[in-house]
Design an enzyme around this catalytic site. Structure first.
Site, mmCIF file in Angstrom:
data_model
loop_
_atom_site.group_PDB
_atom_site.id
_atom_site.type_symbol
_atom_site.label_atom_id
_atom_site.label_comp_id
_atom_site.label_asym_id
_atom_site.label_seq_id
_atom_site.Cartn_x
_atom_site.Cartn_y
_atom_site.Cartn_z
ATOM 1 N N CYS A 95 46.705 -30.988 15.991
ATOM 2 C CA CYS A 95 46.182 -32.183 15.324
ATOM 3 C C CYS A 95 46.077 -31.848 13.848
ATOM 4 O O CYS A 95 45.327 -30.950 13.459
ATOM 5 C CB CYS A 95 44.822 -32.580 15.890
ATOM 6 S SG CYS A 95 44.062 -33.974 15.009
ATOM 7 N N ASN B 236 20.570 -33.286 6.054
ATOM 8 C CA ASN B 236 21.776 -33.116 5.237
ATOM 9 C C ASN B 236 21.504 -33.386 3.762
ATOM 10 O O ASN B 236 22.063 -32.717 2.881
ATOM 11 C CB ASN B 236 22.873 -34.051 5.749
ATOM 12 C CG ASN B 236 24.210 -33.839 5.066
ATOM 13 O OD1 ASN B 236 24.753 -32.743 5.062
ATOM 14 N ND2 ASN B 236 24.750 -34.898 4.471
ATOM 15 N N CYS C 296 28.337 -46.243 6.295
ATOM 16 C CA CYS C 296 29.583 -46.040 7.039
ATOM 17 C C CYS C 296 30.111 -47.358 7.592
ATOM 18 O O CYS C 296 31.011 -47.357 8.432
ATOM 19 C CB CYS C 296 29.383 -45.029 8.168
ATOM 20 S SG CYS C 296 28.108 -45.490 9.353
#
Length: 424
Positions: free
Chosen positions: A155, A289, A380
């Protein structure tokens, strides 16, 4: 499939499909690019539109390129490899701006160039499908428009050491029989990688971890569901910025593109500056994060997350890195926010929102007209971002700047970040 005559594609939709019209009806054509003339085959018909796939490209776009991946025509993992990478960025930016304007009535005062990183070999996480049929075990990704499994031995968007595991998996799964694996996760940290096998019950012994490491390399862990069979769980980590370490498990959400995530964090830190002794509220904070780097840079951070286990582990990491005095972790449901809760956050002049695809509707709806002074919103989903921006504008915020973040090269997914500042 029913074939149709040639049409000219005039746009791209949010799934990366070409948009055309035939007899006044909208057609979404998989594999077509803007300004191309194509014939197509219908895959499904709705009341207001047709879904289709390209049959023949009569006049190709100059932006069309040959896909690098040998599985691209069948695999459902990527949607845009046939489009020049720079044009992908511009196309995503155009679609993002259109969504903001059409759904939110908003236009950033400053549209910054897209934030981009590696186009290939960037993903540090992948979910693989498994199919057993007689003596054949297929490991790969779901096919386009189907639940069939496309077996892959590479991939090109996976990090090299994860991709190197792909050709080894069928034989390893065959050795596990009669235990069958429903799904596989590949996850990369900075020191080790993890192979996670989803099974219906705990059926594997730690000895299988050693066998996998002998096959794939010593830098691998083996997990069965949420249990680490081989390796030290604490070795799975990444560094969002220099000086900060974030430990995670294969089940945790982390951004798939390490280099773009690091660039996004630097952007957020810059937009929330000055940080030294400032108060920042980080909503939908996950494992930390953003909140761990913010605290490391001197901000006093309140980080709020709905998953209690993430809150507990985030607090543990803050303590281990001597950040507890500047980082408070809270657990609460951010899809139902009270006025009293809002009031408890009023000392934070700067807010950071990083919600899932559903957006931050409850938060922005409950927001009073007095605080905060600025909001950085990482999204997102352009549609829910536009909805939330419209609400924030009605509450006195100005969309100062924004940019597309190319977290998912060669896919149609659009990540973005905006800065809104209070004007009244």
């Amino acid at each position: 499939m029913e074939k149709f005559p040639a049409v000219t594609v005039f746009d791209l939709d949010y799934q990366g499909r070409g948009v055309a019209k035939i007899d006044g009806q909208v057609v979404f054509i998989e594999g077509a690019l803007p300004d191309e003339t194509v014939t197509f085959c219908k895959t499904s018909a709705k009341k207001q539109f047709i879904e289709a796939v390209v049959d023949e490209i009569i006049e190709p776009s100059p932006q069309r390129v040959a896909p690098r991946c040998p599985f691209y025509d069948r695999c459902g993992g990527c949607a845009l490899q046939h489009w020049h990478s720079q044009e992908q960025l511009l196309g995503k930016q155009k679609l993002w701006l259109t969504q903001l304007q059409r759904l939110g009535g908003a236009q950033p005062e400053h549209v910054l160039l897209p934030l981009a990183g590696k186009e290939w070999r960037y993903r540090r996480r992948a979910r693989l499908a498994v199919h057993y049929e007689n003596d054949v075990i297929a490991v790969g990704f779901k096919a386009k428009r189907s639940h069939d499994v496309v077996a892959v031995n590479d991939c090109l968007i996976l990090q090299e050491h994860l991709a190197a595991a792909l050709p080894l998996l069928p034989d390893f799964l065959r050795a596990l029989l009669p235990v069958k694996v429903d799904e596989i996760l590949l996850t990369a940290g900075e020191k080790v990688a993890a192979l996670t096998l989803r099974t219906k019950k705990r059926a594997l012994s730690p000895a299988w971890g050693e066998k996998w490491a002998n096959l794939a390399g010593a830098h691998w862990q083996l997990w069965e569901n949420d249990r680490c069979l081989f390796g030290e769980p604490n070795d799975l980590y990444y560094q969002p910025i220099s000086g900060v370490t974030l430990h995670f498990t294969p089940d945790d959400f982390i951004q798939v593109n390490a280099s773009v995530n690091e660039a996004l964090i630097q952007t957020v830190l810059a937009w929330l500056a000055p940080l030294e002794k400032s108060e920042v509220l980080d909503l939908f904070s996950g494992l930390g994060n953003f909140s761990l780097p913010l605290a490391y840079k001197g901000a006093r951070v309140t980080a709020v997350e709905g998953v209690r286990a993430m809150v507990q582990r985030g607090a543990k990491m803050a303590a281990e890195q001597q950040l507890s005095s500047r980082l408070e972790m809270q657990c609460m449901d951010l899809f139902s926010v009270s006025a009293a809760q809002m009031k408890s956050w009023q000392s934070a002049k700067s807010w950071l929102l990083d919600p899932p695809r559903a957006g931050a509707h409850a938060v922005v709806q409950a927001l009073p007209k007095k605080f905060p002074e600025k909001i950085v919103y990482v999204s997102c989903n352009p549609a829910t971002l536009a909805r939330d921006v419209a609400i924030l504008q009605s509450k006195g915020f100005h969309l100062e700047r924004g940019q597309v973040v190319n977290m998912f090269a060669h896919s149609a997914h659009i990540e973005s970040v905006i800065l809104m500042t209070r004007t009244i």
